[in-house]
Enzyme design. Structure first.
Site, PDB file in Angstrom:
ATOM      1  N   LEU A  76       0.800  -1.220   0.000  1.00  0.00           N
ATOM      2  CA  LEU A  76       0.000   0.000   0.000  1.00  0.00           C
ATOM      3  C   LEU A  76       0.839   1.279   0.000  1.00  0.00           C
ATOM      4  O   LEU A  76       0.295   2.375   0.125  1.00  0.00           O
ATOM      5  CB  LEU A  76      -0.975  -0.008   1.179  1.00  0.00           C
ATOM      6  CG  LEU A  76      -1.944  -1.200   1.183  1.00  0.00           C
ATOM      7  CD1 LEU A  76      -2.850  -1.149   2.396  1.00  0.00           C
ATOM      8  CD2 LEU A  76      -2.751  -1.266  -0.099  1.00  0.00           C
ATOM      9  N   CYS A  77       2.144   1.144  -0.169  1.00  0.00           N
ATOM     10  CA  CYS A  77       3.013   2.325  -0.265  1.00  0.00           C
ATOM     11  C   CYS A  77       2.930   2.917  -1.665  1.00  0.00           C
ATOM     12  O   CYS A  77       2.860   2.188  -2.654  1.00  0.00           O
ATOM     13  CB  CYS A  77       4.465   1.947   0.025  1.00  0.00           C
ATOM     14  SG  CYS A  77       4.825   1.754   1.763  1.00  0.00           S
ATOM     15  N   HIS A  78       2.963   4.233  -1.724  1.00  0.00           N
ATOM     16  CA  HIS A  78       2.967   4.929  -3.010  1.00  0.00           C
ATOM     17  C   HIS A  78       4.371   4.922  -3.605  1.00  0.00           C
ATOM     18  O   HIS A  78       5.343   5.068  -2.868  1.00  0.00           O
ATOM     19  CB  HIS A  78       2.536   6.389  -2.832  1.00  0.00           C
ATOM     20  CG  HIS A  78       1.114   6.549  -2.440  1.00  0.00           C
ATOM     21  ND1 HIS A  78       0.688   6.424  -1.134  1.00  0.00           N
ATOM     22  CD2 HIS A  78       0.011   6.828  -3.173  1.00  0.00           C
ATOM     23  CE1 HIS A  78      -0.626   6.617  -1.085  1.00  0.00           C
ATOM     24  NE2 HIS A  78      -1.061   6.863  -2.305  1.00  0.00           N
ATOM     25  N   MET A 114       8.162   4.896   5.622  1.00  0.00           N
ATOM     26  CA  MET A 114       8.358   3.497   5.233  1.00  0.00           C
ATOM     27  C   MET A 114       9.644   3.319   4.436  1.00  0.00           C
ATOM     28  O   MET A 114      10.325   2.293   4.557  1.00  0.00           O
ATOM     29  CB  MET A 114       7.151   2.977   4.449  1.00  0.00           C
ATOM     30  CG  MET A 114       5.869   2.910   5.255  1.00  0.00           C
ATOM     31  SD  MET A 114       6.031   2.086   6.863  1.00  0.00           S
ATOM     32  CE  MET A 114       6.590   0.471   6.373  1.00  0.00           C
ATOM     33  N   GLU A 115       9.997   4.314   3.644  1.00  0.00           N
ATOM     34  CA  GLU A 115      11.230   4.239   2.866  1.00  0.00           C
ATOM     35  C   GLU A 115      12.450   4.244   3.787  1.00  0.00           C
ATOM     36  O   GLU A 115      13.398   3.473   3.580  1.00  0.00           O
ATOM     37  CB  GLU A 115      11.285   5.390   1.857  1.00  0.00           C
ATOM     38  CG  GLU A 115      10.331   5.234   0.694  1.00  0.00           C
ATOM     39  CD  GLU A 115       8.847   5.421   1.022  1.00  0.00           C
ATOM     40  OE1 GLU A 115       8.004   5.024   0.196  1.00  0.00           O
ATOM     41  OE2 GLU A 115       8.510   5.957   2.106  1.00  0.00           O
ATOM     42  N   ASP A 129      23.706 -10.968   6.084  1.00  0.00           N
ATOM     43  CA  ASP A 129      24.074 -11.858   4.984  1.00  0.00           C
ATOM     44  C   ASP A 129      25.587 -11.920   4.799  1.00  0.00           C
ATOM     45  O   ASP A 129      26.147 -12.998   4.594  1.00  0.00           O
ATOM     46  CB  ASP A 129      23.407 -11.397   3.686  1.00  0.00           C
ATOM     47  CG  ASP A 129      23.821 -12.253   2.505  1.00  0.00           C
ATOM     48  OD1 ASP A 129      23.632 -13.492   2.570  1.00  0.00           O
ATOM     49  OD2 ASP A 129      24.361 -11.700   1.529  1.00  0.00           O
TER      50      ASP A 129
END
Length: 160
Positions: A76-78, A114-115, A129
């Site tokens: 739902l992120c733009h 969110m970014e 990793d």
């Protein structure tokens, strides 16, 4: 209940928020993650002796790339036209950890929280990793938003 949850419509169904009518403002967000490891692993990382290569450069680039791909990862992120992404990694030897901080900026209609969180998370996963052959007990912790500025809801700053 759904009135405060902008990603839910009147039926309670998830949808992407319409930001078309919002004003364009300068928006920033800063997030932080920690990567905890043994003192021995931290020394190898700090000395640049990890077999897979430069942990700092690789994690930094991975974080930047992740911020740019956030809308592909979180439904739902733009998709955003970021104007700046920084990923800073510092050694906290007294705590046997790395501190990863990411900042994202844009002039737009929706925030970049969110970014920034995605940038921190993917940078931390990249450290894991690259170091997992040395230390299976690496812990990624305390991923959180540190600050956000701009937009209708105004500025916000985390306080411990």
């Amino acid at each position: 209940m759904t009135s405060n949850l902008t990603h839910l419509n009147e039926k309670g169904e998830a949808h992407m928020v319409d930001v078309g009518g919002k004003a364009v403002t300068k928006r920033t967000a800063r997030a932080r993650s920690y990567v905890n490891m043994t003192a021995e692993t931290l020394a190898v990382v700090a000395n640049g002796d990890v077999a897979k290569g430069d942990v700092f450069a690789t994690a930094r680039i991975a974080g930047i790339q992740a911020a740019k791909k956030c809308a592909d990862l979180i439904p739902l992120c733009h998709p955003l036209m970021l104007t700046r992404v920084t990923v800073d990694i510092t050694i906290e030897a007294n705590a046997n950890r790395l501190c990863i901080e990411a900042q994202c900026e844009l002039d737009g209609k929706t925030g970049v929280e969110m970014e920034a969180l995605t940038a921190c998370s993917v940078a931390a996963l990249t450290v894991y990793d690259m170091c997992k052959a040395l230390d299976k007990g690496i812990v990624i912790s305390d991923t959180r938003l540190i600050s956000k500025t701009g937009g209708k809801s105004g500025d916000w700053f985390y306080s411990e």
